[in-house]
Design a protein around this motif. Structure first.
Motif, PDB file in Angstrom:
ATOM      1  N   GLY A  11       0.830  -1.198   0.000  1.00  0.00           N
ATOM      2  CA  GLY A  11       0.000   0.000   0.000  1.00  0.00           C
ATOM      3  C   GLY A  11       0.862   1.245   0.000  1.00  0.00           C
ATOM      4  N   CYS A  12       0.332   2.299   0.536  1.00  0.00           N
ATOM      5  CA  CYS A  12       0.997   3.606   0.583  1.00  0.00           C
ATOM      6  C   CYS A  12       2.360   3.511   1.253  1.00  0.00           C
ATOM      7  N   PHE A  13       3.388   4.000   0.589  1.00  0.00           N
ATOM      8  CA  PHE A  13       4.724   3.882   1.189  1.00  0.00           C
ATOM      9  C   PHE A  13       4.909   4.767   2.405  1.00  0.00           C
ATOM     10  N   TRP A  14       4.155   5.844   2.526  1.00  0.00           N
ATOM     11  CA  TRP A  14       4.238   6.660   3.743  1.00  0.00           C
ATOM     12  C   TRP A  14       3.871   5.814   4.960  1.00  0.00           C
ATOM     13  N   CYS A  15       2.856   4.972   4.773  1.00  0.00           N
ATOM     14  CA  CYS A  15       2.324   4.180   5.890  1.00  0.00           C
ATOM     15  C   CYS A  15       3.225   3.003   6.237  1.00  0.00           C
ATOM     16  N   THR A  16       3.787   2.354   5.239  1.00  0.00           N
ATOM     17  CA  THR A  16       4.673   1.227   5.539  1.00  0.00           C
ATOM     18  C   THR A  16       6.009   1.714   6.087  1.00  0.00           C
ATOM     19  N   GLU A  17       6.478   2.857   5.581  1.00  0.00           N
ATOM     20  CA  GLU A  17       7.728   3.422   6.095  1.00  0.00           C
ATOM     21  C   GLU A  17       7.620   3.679   7.599  1.00  0.00           C
ATOM     22  N   ALA A  18       6.500   4.252   8.027  1.00  0.00           N
ATOM     23  CA  ALA A  18       6.303   4.581   9.443  1.00  0.00           C
ATOM     24  C   ALA A  18       6.395   3.334  10.320  1.00  0.00           C
ATOM     25  N   VAL A  19       5.879   2.221   9.849  1.00  0.00           N
ATOM     26  CA  VAL A  19       5.921   0.968  10.614  1.00  0.00           C
ATOM     27  C   VAL A  19       7.358   0.481  10.764  1.00  0.00           C
ATOM     28  N   PHE A  20       8.076   0.381   9.665  1.00  0.00           N
ATOM     29  CA  PHE A  20       9.390  -0.249   9.705  1.00  0.00           C
ATOM     30  C   PHE A  20      10.462   0.619  10.344  1.00  0.00           C
ATOM     31  N   LYS A  21      10.235   1.899  10.463  1.00  0.00           N
ATOM     32  CA  LYS A  21      11.176   2.756  11.193  1.00  0.00           C
ATOM     33  C   LYS A  21      11.138   2.463  12.691  1.00  0.00           C
ATOM     34  N   GLN A  22      10.132   1.713  13.145  1.00  0.00           N
ATOM     35  CA  GLN A  22       9.980   1.376  14.561  1.00  0.00           C
ATOM     36  C   GLN A  22      10.655   0.061  14.936  1.00  0.00           C
ATOM     37  N   ILE A  23      11.268  -0.626  13.983  1.00  0.00           N
ATOM     38  CA  ILE A  23      11.799  -1.971  14.218  1.00  0.00           C
ATOM     39  C   ILE A  23      13.275  -1.930  14.610  1.00  0.00           C
ATOM     40  N   ASN A  24      13.586  -2.591  15.720  1.00  0.00           N
ATOM     41  CA  ASN A  24      14.966  -2.734  16.155  1.00  0.00           C
ATOM     42  C   ASN A  24      15.727  -3.542  15.102  1.00  0.00           C
ATOM     43  N   GLY A  25      16.846  -3.026  14.668  1.00  0.00           N
ATOM     44  CA  GLY A  25      17.635  -3.694  13.633  1.00  0.00           C
ATOM     45  C   GLY A  25      17.457  -3.080  12.266  1.00  0.00           C
ATOM     46  N   VAL A  26      16.428  -2.258  12.096  1.00  0.00           N
ATOM     47  CA  VAL A  26      16.242  -1.547  10.828  1.00  0.00           C
ATOM     48  C   VAL A  26      17.100  -0.294  10.885  1.00  0.00           C
ATOM     49  N   GLU A  27      18.008  -0.188   9.934  1.00  0.00           N
ATOM     50  CA  GLU A  27      18.930   0.949   9.899  1.00  0.00           C
ATOM     51  C   GLU A  27      18.353   2.129   9.134  1.00  0.00           C
ATOM     52  N   SER A  28      17.620   1.857   8.065  1.00  0.00           N
ATOM     53  CA  SER A  28      16.983   2.925   7.301  1.00  0.00           C
ATOM     54  C   SER A  28      15.836   2.359   6.478  1.00  0.00           C
ATOM     55  N   VAL A  29      14.927   3.255   6.108  1.00  0.00           N
ATOM     56  CA  VAL A  29      13.801   2.899   5.250  1.00  0.00           C
ATOM     57  C   VAL A  29      13.696   3.983   4.188  1.00  0.00           C
ATOM     58  N   PHE A  68      14.979 -11.281   7.724  1.00  0.00           N
ATOM     59  CA  PHE A  68      14.125 -10.985   6.572  1.00  0.00           C
ATOM     60  C   PHE A  68      12.732 -11.572   6.809  1.00  0.00           C
ATOM     61  N   GLY A  69      12.678 -12.787   7.324  1.00  0.00           N
ATOM     62  CA  GLY A  69      11.389 -13.419   7.624  1.00  0.00           C
ATOM     63  C   GLY A  69      10.586 -12.625   8.638  1.00  0.00           C
ATOM     64  N   ASP A  70      11.249 -12.084   9.662  1.00  0.00           N
ATOM     65  CA  ASP A  70      10.557 -11.228  10.638  1.00  0.00           C
ATOM     66  C   ASP A  70       9.965 -10.001   9.958  1.00  0.00           C
ATOM     67  N   LEU A  71      10.734  -9.387   9.069  1.00  0.00           N
ATOM     68  CA  LEU A  71      10.238  -8.202   8.364  1.00  0.00           C
ATOM     69  C   LEU A  71       9.000  -8.536   7.536  1.00  0.00           C
ATOM     70  N   LEU A  72       9.019  -9.686   6.893  1.00  0.00           N
ATOM     71  CA  LEU A  72       7.854 -10.092   6.111  1.00  0.00           C
ATOM     72  C   LEU A  72       6.649 -10.372   7.013  1.00  0.00           C
ATOM     73  N   ASP A  73       6.882 -11.032   8.151  1.00  0.00           N
ATOM     74  CA  ASP A  73       5.786 -11.296   9.084  1.00  0.00           C
ATOM     75  C   ASP A  73       5.185  -9.988   9.595  1.00  0.00           C
ATOM     76  N   ILE A  74       6.033  -9.006   9.858  1.00  0.00           N
ATOM     77  CA  ILE A  74       5.552  -7.692  10.300  1.00  0.00           C
ATOM     78  C   ILE A  74       4.737  -7.041   9.194  1.00  0.00           C
ATOM     79  N   SER A  75       5.200  -7.135   7.979  1.00  0.00           N
ATOM     80  CA  SER A  75       4.460  -6.573   6.853  1.00  0.00           C
ATOM     81  C   SER A  75       3.072  -7.202   6.742  1.00  0.00           C
ATOM     82  N   PHE A  76       3.017  -8.529   6.818  1.00  0.00           N
ATOM     83  CA  PHE A  76       1.728  -9.213   6.710  1.00  0.00           C
ATOM     84  C   PHE A  76       0.775  -8.854   7.850  1.00  0.00           C
ATOM     85  N   ALA A  77       1.328  -8.557   9.022  1.00  0.00           N
ATOM     86  CA  ALA A  77       0.492  -8.224  10.177  1.00  0.00           C
ATOM     87  C   ALA A  77       0.011  -6.771  10.167  1.00  0.00           C
TER      88      ALA A  77
END
Length: 178
Positions: A11-29, A68-77
Motif C-alpha cells: 500500500g501507501c509507502f508513507w504508511c509502511t515506512e512509518a511501521v518499519f522505522k519502529q523496528i529494532n535492527g532496521v537501519e533505514s527505510v 528478513f522473515g521477521d520483516l515479512l511477518d511484520i508486513s503481513f500483520a
C-alpha cells in the motif's frame, strides 16, 4: 556487521515506512517505486497507475537483530495481504501487496512467509513475489514523511496509528524502545 536489504510493497509507502522505522535492527527505510516499465518514474506517474510500479519501501537492516522473515511477518500483520491491487481506499496496481526478493534465499523465505500468513487468514493471500525489478527512490519529500508533514496529513493520521498499534500488539519485542 553485515547489512541486508528488503523491498516490500503493502500500500501507501508513507504508511509502511512509518511501521518499519519502529523496528529494532532496521537501519533505514527508503520510499520508492519498483516493478514497473517506466524508467525513472515520478510520484505523479505512479499515482496515475500507468507505469506498473508499486509504491514500496527498501529496508536496510541488520540480520543479526531482525531477520528478513521477521520483516515479512511484520508486513503481513500491518497491511491486508488479501486485498488485490489495493489497501483500503487506495486502489490500483501501485498499491499492490508484493515482495521483491533480491536473492534466491529471499524468494524462498518470501514463499514461506506467505504460507505463514495464509494460515492466519481465511481469504487467499494475494501478495506477489516479483523478481528482477529495478528500484527507483521516491522524491525527497516522500522520505521520512510520517516524522514530518505526515503528522498533519489526515490520511496518514487515519491509517498509520492503527498500523503502529498492530505492530506493538504483535511485535512489541521487535520494536525500538520509545
Amino acid at each position: 556487521m553485515a547489512t541486508e536489504y528488503a523491498i516490500i510493497a503493502g500500500g501507501c509507502f508513507w504508511c509502511t515506512e512509518a511501521v518499519f522505522k519502529q523496528i529494532n535492527g532496521v537501519e533505514s527505510v527508503e520510499s520508492g517505486y519498483i516493478g514497473g516499465h517506466t524508467a525513472n518514474p515520478t510520484y505523479k506517474q505512479v499515482c496515475n497507475g500507468d507505469t506498473g510500479h508499486a509504491e514500496a519501501i527498501r529496508i536496510t537492516f541488520d540480520p543479526e537483530k531482525v531477520s528478513f522473515g521477521d520483516l515479512l511477518d511484520i508486513s503481513f500483520a500491518t497491511h491486508d495481504p488479501t486485498q488485490f491491487n489495493r489497501q483500503g481506499t487506495d486502489i490500483g496496481t501501485q498499491y499492490r501487496s508484493a515482495i521483491f526478493p533480491i536473492s534466491i534465499k529471499q524468494a524462498e523465505e518470501a514463499k514461506a512467509a506467505i504460507a505463514r500468513a495464509q494460515s492466519e487468514h481465511r481469504d487467499p493471500i494475494v501478495t506477489t513475489i516479483e523478481t528482477g525489478a529495478t528500484w527507483h527512490p521516491a522524491e525527497d519529500y516522500h522520505q521520512n514523511y510520517w516524522a514530518g508533514e505526515g503528522q498533519e496529513n489526515r490520511y496518514c493520521l487515519a491509517v498509520i496509528p492503527p498500523k503502529l498499534q498492530k505492530l506493538r500488539k504483535h511485535f512489541a519485542a521487535k520494536t525500538v524502545a520509545e
